[in-house]
Design a protein around this motif. Sequence first.
Motif, PDB file in Angstrom:
ATOM      1  N   GLN A   7       1.726   1.929  -9.245  1.00  0.00           N
ATOM      2  CA  GLN A   7       2.766   1.002  -9.730  1.00  0.00           C
ATOM      3  C   GLN A   7       2.564   0.303 -11.136  1.00  0.00           C
ATOM      4  O   GLN A   7       1.226   0.052 -11.713  1.00  0.00           O
ATOM      5  CB  GLN A   7       2.562  -0.391  -8.530  1.00  0.00           C
ATOM      6  CG  GLN A   7       3.743  -1.429  -8.643  1.00  0.00           C
ATOM      7  CD  GLN A   7       3.581  -2.262  -7.472  1.00  0.00           C
ATOM      8  OE1 GLN A   7       2.561  -2.373  -7.053  1.00  0.00           O
ATOM      9  NE2 GLN A   7       4.781  -2.716  -7.035  1.00  0.00           N
ATOM     10  N   GLY A  10       5.253  -3.682 -11.494  1.00  0.00           N
ATOM     11  CA  GLY A  10       6.051  -4.047 -10.230  1.00  0.00           C
ATOM     12  C   GLY A  10       6.871  -3.083  -9.696  1.00  0.00           C
ATOM     13  O   GLY A  10       7.568  -3.311  -8.693  1.00  0.00           O
ATOM     14  N   THR A 125       3.797  -4.160  -3.158  1.00  0.00           N
ATOM     15  CA  THR A 125       2.640  -4.170  -3.884  1.00  0.00           C
ATOM     16  C   THR A 125       1.656  -3.178  -3.705  1.00  0.00           C
ATOM     17  O   THR A 125       1.307  -3.234  -2.347  1.00  0.00           O
ATOM     18  CB  THR A 125       1.941  -5.679  -4.543  1.00  0.00           C
ATOM     19  OG1 THR A 125       0.797  -5.391  -5.290  1.00  0.00           O
ATOM     20  CG2 THR A 125       1.467  -6.271  -3.124  1.00  0.00           C
ATOM     21  N   SER A 127      -1.453  -3.152  -4.949  1.00  0.00           N
ATOM     22  CA  SER A 127      -2.814  -3.594  -5.053  1.00  0.00           C
ATOM     23  C   SER A 127      -3.281  -4.645  -3.639  1.00  0.00           C
ATOM     24  O   SER A 127      -4.348  -4.897  -3.698  1.00  0.00           O
ATOM     25  CB  SER A 127      -2.790  -4.751  -5.997  1.00  0.00           C
ATOM     26  OG  SER A 127      -1.676  -5.867  -5.692  1.00  0.00           O
TER      27      SER A 127
END
Length: 330
Positions: A7, A10, A125, A127
């Motif tokens: 990614q 975003g 996401t 993360s």
Amino acid sequence: MITFWQQENGKLVQRSESQLNPDLNKWVDARSVTREDIRILEEDFNIEQEHILDILDQDELSRIEREDDYTLIILRLPVFIPDNDISYFTVPLGIILYPGTIITICWTDCEVLRDLAENRIRDLTLSDFPAFIVRILSRSDTIFLRYLKEINRRSATIQSQLERSIRNNELILLLNLEKSLVFFTTSLKSNQILFEKIGKTRIINLDEEDKDWLEDVAIDNRQAIEMADTYSNILSGMMDAFASVISNNLNIVMKRLTVISLILMIPTFIVSFFGMNVPLPFMKSGWLGVTVISILCIVTGFIAKLAFSDRPERSVRRTKHSKEKRKKRG
């Protein structure tokens, strides 16, 4: 085929294995896997062969397991392939969670995975892997609901075609849609058990926002289950109704054939009787006999025409006449 994603700003970006940033989490997407892909998953990512075979099993149900090195999640996703006899069905998707790596394995392609790769899902996401998984579950429910509405529209279209003429092709299409609804209902109920297990156990660490989102996903999944059950009941009732119509039409045809056979028995009996050594009427009458026989044939044909074609018109006229009388009385 195995692809690698990370990614940036975003959005998910596809990269080759040599271009991956070791400081960023990565998504390994294995779709339409081959034997070579299975070998890579076993050797390079240390995934047990038994788990890969479970993921590639068409009938595998949803579940979640925690192994020593990774966490395994299997859920059912909806698939639409127009060329198949059964266009709508479901397939298992395997999700493998490693520290810093999430792997998805599916034996075919589907709209949910395409939406992930094309950045169509908001707030996605890499993360936060638990949030990533919840977004996949949410998208799956959305696609389920969309396909259920499409199945309902298709069944309504086929019903209108069947009302004009009942053919085997339309009945087979209805049967295939009924099978699709059975597949959807089974998969949705299996996913519902998975959602409850994820929410109640601590196999995946969900924060408060992810838990709230998961509850909304579970509500949507229950709604999809109710819709699938409702559409399945409607389709079953429709199939039973058309089966009764076919049986009724068959009875009408057999009744007409029986009447025709009874009518044909009379001239057969007469011809058989006079085929013996019996004097025939109008033997010496010349054209008078031909005229009388012709008139009898015309009268018989006219009576048969009235008997077979004028009954519906008479019933309609009687119905209209009775309605007019009721209006005058009212």
